[in-house]
Design a protein around this motif. Sequence first.
Motif, PDB file in Angstrom:
ATOM      1  N   GLN A  26      -8.512   0.449  -5.088  1.00  0.00           N
ATOM      2  CA  GLN A  26      -7.501  -0.334  -6.021  1.00  0.00           C
ATOM      3  C   GLN A  26      -8.161  -1.641  -6.375  1.00  0.00           C
ATOM      4  O   GLN A  26      -8.552  -2.086  -5.168  1.00  0.00           O
ATOM      5  CB  GLN A  26      -6.260  -0.280  -5.726  1.00  0.00           C
ATOM      6  N   GLN A  28      -7.884  -5.172  -5.777  1.00  0.00           N
ATOM      7  CA  GLN A  28      -6.986  -5.883  -4.610  1.00  0.00           C
ATOM      8  C   GLN A  28      -7.566  -7.321  -4.483  1.00  0.00           C
ATOM      9  O   GLN A  28      -8.812  -7.621  -4.768  1.00  0.00           O
ATOM     10  CB  GLN A  28      -6.973  -5.217  -3.484  1.00  0.00           C
ATOM     11  N   MET A  39     -12.033  -2.563  -9.102  1.00  0.00           N
ATOM     12  CA  MET A  39     -11.678  -1.213  -8.477  1.00  0.00           C
ATOM     13  C   MET A  39     -13.119  -0.570  -8.222  1.00  0.00           C
ATOM     14  O   MET A  39     -14.000  -1.188  -8.604  1.00  0.00           O
ATOM     15  CB  MET A  39     -11.090  -0.343  -9.352  1.00  0.00           C
ATOM     16  N   LEU A  68       0.425  -0.290  -9.439  1.00  0.00           N
ATOM     17  CA  LEU A  68      -0.821   0.062  -9.127  1.00  0.00           C
ATOM     18  C   LEU A  68      -1.611   0.824 -10.156  1.00  0.00           C
ATOM     19  O   LEU A  68      -0.927   1.510 -10.894  1.00  0.00           O
ATOM     20  CB  LEU A  68      -0.890   0.885  -7.859  1.00  0.00           C
TER      21      LEU A  68
END
Length: 109
Positions: A26, A28, A39, A68
């Motif tokens: 993901q 982050q 990603m 998310l």
Amino acid sequence: MARTKQSPEFEIEVDGEPYVWRLQRQPQWSSDTKSYRGMAIAARHKEGQREAVLEFPAGEQPKYGAPLLKVAQIDPDLVARAIASAIVAGWDPLSRGKTVTIVVDETGG
């Protein structure tokens, strides 16, 4: 014993060849680089073993508490372009060897 939770794999066709892909990471925050990371998608040929991790740029950082990224939000054309770009960059999906990490732009090119 702890189980590892893997995201489901999806099939896609690129230049007439069957590939399988999944969301590897993901978007982050990374404490290692002290920056926001985009990603990453893991892809492999359906008959092959060698995997490529396609890393996308971070883009805009979501607001605190934002949901998310869902796999359904990822455009299949973006994945197909990223796989094609990885092949042009030298990834041989039918060869054996370690996983290759390839950085692509936001359009998958």
